[in-house]
Design a protein around this motif. Sequence first.
Motif: not given
Length: 237
Positions: A62-86
């Motif tokens: 499981l991934v616990l993801l804060d959206l308010g991240l510095p650098g790469l935005p949290g939504m982009e992290v989520l998008r990339q995680l979902r593109a490669r995995s469920d």
Amino acid sequence: MNRNGSHEGVRAWGAASILLIEDDHDVREEVSVALGSLGWEVIPVTSGEEALDLYSRTPVDLVLLDLGLPGLPGMEVLRQLRARSDVPVLVMTAAGGLEDRVSGFDFGADDYVVKPFELAELERRIRAVLRRATGPRPEDVLHGPSDIRLHLRAHETYVGVRQLHLTPKEFQVLKVLLSRRGEVIAPDELSVEIWGYETFGSRNYVEAHVSRLRGKLAEAGAVDVINTVRGVGYMVR
């Protein structure tokens, strides 16, 4: 998890591993200690870049993801995680408006917790997400009116020969309605089934997903598939 990082199911959720992506030191430490005391293995990181690199090499449940991240935005992290995995993703954020929640779900989040949150609530949401992720494998195809077909393992939706592009939560809404065809399902019940908690009278985000799903079905020729029973809920006849 296989070598390319795709999620193949989790261990019993009492022994799950959790990737915690949180840049705030105090929050990261508090959550890590609290979840670790419950028997979960917590892997804390401070940025999206670090998380994606680690996730490509280390299996987690499981991934616990804060959206308010510095650098790469949290939504982009989520998008990339979902593109490669469920892998299940539980979003943590201070932005708790309807638009923010819907956007997170559209990008593939499994649940959403708004800061500041109680650790007891976070624990229950994690358990609910992991419980859904460890459920039995579904049948291959669900059929509905107007030649609707949900290919559950491929996560694809068709009306006739036309493929619909549904968000993960729109897909789940349609899956629940078709699997219980002919039954009226209340918004709170849909919310529990899909998000793991009741709406407690605030049903806008359920209604928003149903409305957008209706629009996509209608555009593909499946008109009036989802019926509203006023004051009760939704059903597919």
